[in-house]
Design a protein around this motif. Structure first.
Motif, mmCIF file in Angstrom:
data_model
loop_
_atom_site.group_PDB
_atom_site.id
_atom_site.type_symbol
_atom_site.label_atom_id
_atom_site.label_comp_id
_atom_site.label_asym_id
_atom_site.label_seq_id
_atom_site.Cartn_x
_atom_site.Cartn_y
_atom_site.Cartn_z
ATOM 1 N N ARG A 1 -17.993 16.890 -17.718
ATOM 2 C CA ARG A 1 -16.560 16.973 -17.467
ATOM 3 C C ARG A 1 -16.168 15.947 -16.424
ATOM 4 O O ARG A 1 -16.942 15.646 -15.512
ATOM 5 C CB ARG A 1 -16.213 18.377 -16.958
ATOM 6 N N GLU B 1 -6.356 5.147 -24.864
ATOM 7 C CA GLU B 1 -7.395 5.401 -25.873
ATOM 8 C C GLU B 1 -8.666 4.621 -25.544
ATOM 9 O O GLU B 1 -9.784 5.122 -25.702
ATOM 10 C CB GLU B 1 -6.873 5.061 -27.261
ATOM 11 N N MET C 1 -5.917 12.263 -23.346
ATOM 12 C CA MET C 1 -7.114 12.961 -22.841
ATOM 13 C C MET C 1 -7.237 14.395 -23.344
ATOM 14 O O MET C 1 -8.288 15.022 -23.172
ATOM 15 C CB MET C 1 -7.146 12.946 -21.309
ATOM 16 N N ARG C 2 -6.209 14.932 -24.009
ATOM 17 C CA ARG C 2 -6.310 16.290 -24.550
ATOM 18 C C ARG C 2 -7.497 16.391 -25.504
ATOM 19 O O ARG C 2 -7.699 15.546 -26.363
ATOM 20 C CB ARG C 2 -5.035 16.664 -25.299
ATOM 21 N N GLU D 1 -9.892 16.167 -20.132
ATOM 22 C CA GLU D 1 -8.635 16.845 -20.478
ATOM 23 C C GLU D 1 -7.815 17.259 -19.262
ATOM 24 O O GLU D 1 -6.618 17.098 -19.250
ATOM 25 C CB GLU D 1 -8.897 18.063 -21.350
ATOM 26 N N ARG E 1 -10.347 6.421 -22.729
ATOM 27 C CA ARG E 1 -11.032 7.615 -23.238
ATOM 28 C C ARG E 1 -12.377 7.247 -23.866
ATOM 29 O O ARG E 1 -13.386 7.897 -23.607
ATOM 30 C CB ARG E 1 -10.148 8.338 -24.254
ATOM 31 N N ARG E 2 -12.394 6.201 -24.680
ATOM 32 C CA ARG E 2 -13.649 5.763 -25.302
ATOM 33 C C ARG E 2 -14.680 5.385 -24.231
ATOM 34 O O ARG E 2 -15.851 5.749 -24.322
ATOM 35 C CB ARG E 2 -13.414 4.581 -26.238
ATOM 36 N N SER F 1 -10.595 16.076 -24.717
ATOM 37 C CA SER F 1 -11.730 15.242 -24.311
ATOM 38 C C SER F 1 -12.375 15.805 -23.056
ATOM 39 O O SER F 1 -11.895 16.792 -22.489
ATOM 40 C CB SER F 1 -11.256 13.806 -24.034
ATOM 41 N N ILE F 2 -13.423 15.177 -22.597
ATOM 42 C CA ILE F 2 -14.084 15.609 -21.366
ATOM 43 C C ILE F 2 -13.213 15.364 -20.132
ATOM 44 O O ILE F 2 -13.514 15.867 -19.061
ATOM 45 C CB ILE F 2 -15.450 14.913 -21.185
ATOM 46 N N GLU G 1 -16.021 8.540 -22.578
ATOM 47 C CA GLU G 1 -16.956 9.240 -23.463
ATOM 48 C C GLU G 1 -18.296 8.505 -23.556
ATOM 49 O O GLU G 1 -19.351 9.125 -23.568
ATOM 50 C CB GLU G 1 -16.323 9.444 -24.835
#
Length: 113
Positions: free
Chosen positions: A25, A8, A52-53, A58, A11-12, A55-56, A15
């Motif tokens: 992407r 997580e 990552m589902r 994925e 992912r942050r 998200s950019i 992003e």
């Protein structure tokens, strides 16, 4: 399983970087992970796909580079390889070691569009 929380956080970070650098992407994420980081690599791989589902990143390929662990031996005054924390120096047997590598957990490279 703290690997989900790590994913997580990744992912942050991805992003945030996408917003700063204007990419849409991510095709590949390369992580550098040391054996002393406390990360279970297979759990991280599983968590990465789940987190990552949507998200950019994925469909991003996850590459993991495992870096070796090393420590500075105060007796030998040299950097020596180690396998685990609290190992003895492989040269002199001393336990007066300061870890210098192997705790890494970082995003090393991204392939983006």
């Amino acid at each position: 399983m703290h690997e989900m929380a790590i994913c997580e956080s990744i992912r942050r970070t991805l992003e945030e970087q996408a917003a700063v650098h204007a990419f849409q992407r991510i095709g590949r994420v390369c992580l550098e992970i040391g054996p002393l980081s406390g990360v279970e690599i297979e759990a991280l791989r599983f968590g990465f796909d789940v987190v990552m589902r949507g998200s950019i990143a994925e469909r991003a390929v996850l590459d993991i580079v495992e870096c070796p662990a090393a420590a500075w031996c105060m007796q030998c005054a040299e950097t020596v390889p180690i396998a685990r924390r609290f190992d003895a120096c492989p040269r002199c047997g001393s336990h007066q070691l300061q870890v210098t590598a192997g705790e890494e957990l970082r995003i090393k490279e991204l392939e983006v569009d």
